[in-house]
Motif scaffolding. Structure first.
Motif, PDB file in Angstrom:
ATOM      1  N   LEU A  66       0.836  -1.192   0.000  1.00  0.00           N
ATOM      2  CA  LEU A  66       0.000   0.000   0.000  1.00  0.00           C
ATOM      3  C   LEU A  66       0.876   1.249   0.000  1.00  0.00           C
ATOM      4  CD1 LEU A  66      -2.782   1.342   0.222  1.00  0.00           C
ATOM      5  CD2 LEU A  66      -2.554   1.169   2.701  1.00  0.00           C
ATOM      6  N   LEU A  67       1.899   1.255   0.822  1.00  0.00           N
ATOM      7  CA  LEU A  67       2.817   2.382   0.881  1.00  0.00           C
ATOM      8  C   LEU A  67       3.492   2.604  -0.470  1.00  0.00           C
ATOM      9  CD1 LEU A  67       4.058   4.395   2.942  1.00  0.00           C
ATOM     10  CD2 LEU A  67       5.917   2.766   3.198  1.00  0.00           C
ATOM     11  N   ARG A  68       3.921   1.531  -1.100  1.00  0.00           N
ATOM     12  CA  ARG A  68       4.568   1.634  -2.411  1.00  0.00           C
ATOM     13  C   ARG A  68       3.590   2.171  -3.454  1.00  0.00           C
ATOM     14  NH1 ARG A  68       4.050  -1.814  -6.259  1.00  0.00           N
ATOM     15  NH2 ARG A  68       3.391  -3.431  -4.837  1.00  0.00           N
ATOM     16  N   ARG A  69       2.361   1.654  -3.430  1.00  0.00           N
ATOM     17  CA  ARG A  69       1.368   2.114  -4.417  1.00  0.00           C
ATOM     18  C   ARG A  69       1.031   3.585  -4.240  1.00  0.00           C
ATOM     19  NH1 ARG A  69      -1.752  -3.059  -3.266  1.00  0.00           N
ATOM     20  NH2 ARG A  69      -0.912  -4.471  -4.822  1.00  0.00           N
ATOM     21  N   LEU A  70       0.939   4.028  -2.998  1.00  0.00           N
ATOM     22  CA  LEU A  70       0.572   5.416  -2.743  1.00  0.00           C
ATOM     23  C   LEU A  70       1.666   6.393  -3.138  1.00  0.00           C
ATOM     24  CD1 LEU A  70      -1.218   5.183   0.713  1.00  0.00           C
ATOM     25  CD2 LEU A  70      -2.248   5.650  -1.500  1.00  0.00           C
ATOM     26  N   PHE A  71       2.917   6.025  -2.898  1.00  0.00           N
ATOM     27  CA  PHE A  71       3.980   7.006  -3.045  1.00  0.00           C
ATOM     28  C   PHE A  71       4.949   6.746  -4.190  1.00  0.00           C
ATOM     29  CE2 PHE A  71       2.685   7.404   1.360  1.00  0.00           C
ATOM     30  CZ  PHE A  71       2.481   8.766   1.426  1.00  0.00           C
ATOM     31  N   ALA A  72       5.045   5.542  -4.690  1.00  0.00           N
ATOM     32  CA  ALA A  72       6.133   5.252  -5.618  1.00  0.00           C
ATOM     33  C   ALA A  72       5.708   4.937  -7.044  1.00  0.00           C
ATOM     34  CB  ALA A  72       6.962   4.082  -5.088  1.00  0.00           C
ATOM     35  N   GLU A  73       4.469   4.733  -7.295  1.00  0.00           N
ATOM     36  CA  GLU A  73       4.091   4.242  -8.615  1.00  0.00           C
ATOM     37  C   GLU A  73       3.608   5.340  -9.539  1.00  0.00           C
ATOM     38  OE1 GLU A  73       1.536   0.861  -8.250  1.00  0.00           O
ATOM     39  OE2 GLU A  73       3.198  -0.391  -7.604  1.00  0.00           O
ATOM     40  N   GLY A  74       4.421   6.358  -9.695  1.00  0.00           N
ATOM     41  CA  GLY A  74       4.179   7.326 -10.740  1.00  0.00           C
ATOM     42  C   GLY A  74       3.307   8.509 -10.396  1.00  0.00           C
ATOM     43  N   ASN A  75       2.631   8.505  -9.267  1.00  0.00           N
ATOM     44  CA  ASN A  75       1.755   9.628  -8.951  1.00  0.00           C
ATOM     45  C   ASN A  75       2.541  10.921  -8.800  1.00  0.00           C
ATOM     46  OD1 ASN A  75      -0.472   7.938  -8.909  1.00  0.00           O
ATOM     47  ND2 ASN A  75      -0.212   7.484  -6.742  1.00  0.00           N
ATOM     48  N   ALA A  99       4.115  11.974 -12.241  1.00  0.00           N
ATOM     49  CA  ALA A  99       3.135  12.516 -13.179  1.00  0.00           C
ATOM     50  C   ALA A  99       2.784  13.962 -12.857  1.00  0.00           C
ATOM     51  CB  ALA A  99       1.874  11.657 -13.175  1.00  0.00           C
ATOM     52  N   SER A 100       2.781  14.320 -11.593  1.00  0.00           N
ATOM     53  CA  SER A 100       2.462  15.702 -11.228  1.00  0.00           C
ATOM     54  C   SER A 100       3.713  16.578 -11.156  1.00  0.00           C
ATOM     55  CB  SER A 100       1.712  15.740  -9.900  1.00  0.00           C
ATOM     56  OG  SER A 100       2.510  15.167  -8.889  1.00  0.00           O
ATOM     57  N   PHE A 101       4.870  15.988 -10.898  1.00  0.00           N
ATOM     58  CA  PHE A 101       6.092  16.765 -10.708  1.00  0.00           C
ATOM     59  C   PHE A 101       6.724  17.208 -12.026  1.00  0.00           C
ATOM     60  CE2 PHE A 101      10.740  16.884 -10.325  1.00  0.00           C
ATOM     61  CZ  PHE A 101      10.882  17.886  -9.380  1.00  0.00           C
TER      62      PHE A 101
END
Length: 159
Positions: free
Chosen positions: A57-66, A69-71
């Motif tokens: 869950l931690l990896r999905r929230l913070f590491a998978e492109g979100n 994509a915004s940065f």
């Protein structure tokens, strides 16, 4: 023409990503089949799955492109408008802020991991919980929680 070359390049890139994604999905299917063959539908399989819920869950929230994509658009715009020095300052500030936020989240996760495991696996007895603790990196024998995977989940966000 120029548009045809760009469209061909986009199509080739999309095809490559589709192939890599399909291969990744196939490996995931094989992984799940091996896990099912080895663990079945026992409480050990449940413990294994629950042990990986929090770090994934931690990896999905913070590491998978979100963040990327915004940065990237903001960073690119800043670099064009204000120059390379300002964009580097912005990058360092964002990286520092995200590092501090990640340290805070991982620290809180490490502290409350035992509570989270008990909430996720309410029907567990002591034997089941010991497997969850094993799979999630806990040392259930003497209750000195190592929390390896939660820590890994935080560190994998820098990859």
């Amino acid at each position: 023409s120029q548009n045809t070359k760009i469209n061909d390049k986009i199509a080739k890139s999309s095809l490559k990503m589709s192939i890599v994604t399909a291969i990744s999905r196939l490996f995931g299917l094989v992984r799940d089949q091996i896990q099912a063959a080895l663990l079945g539908t026992t409480f050990i399989a449940d413990a294994f799955a629950i042990g990986f819920i929090l770090p994934n869950l931690l990896r999905r929230l913070f590491a998978e492109g979100n963040m990327v994509a915004s940065f990237i658009p903001v960073f690119t715009k800043l670099e064009k408008e204000k120059g390379e020095n300002e964009s580097k300052k912005f990058f360092r500030a964002i990286f520092t802020l995200l590092t501090l936020i990640l340290i805070l989240i991982v620290s809180i996760g490490i502290i409350i991991s035992p509570l989270l495991v008990k909430l996720l696996y309410k029907s567990a007895n002591n034997v089941s919980l010991s497997f969850v603790y094993f799979f999630s990196g806990f040392d259930a024998g003497n209750f000195k929680y190592k929390r390896i995977l939660f820590n890994f989940g935080g560190k994998s966000n820098f990859a």
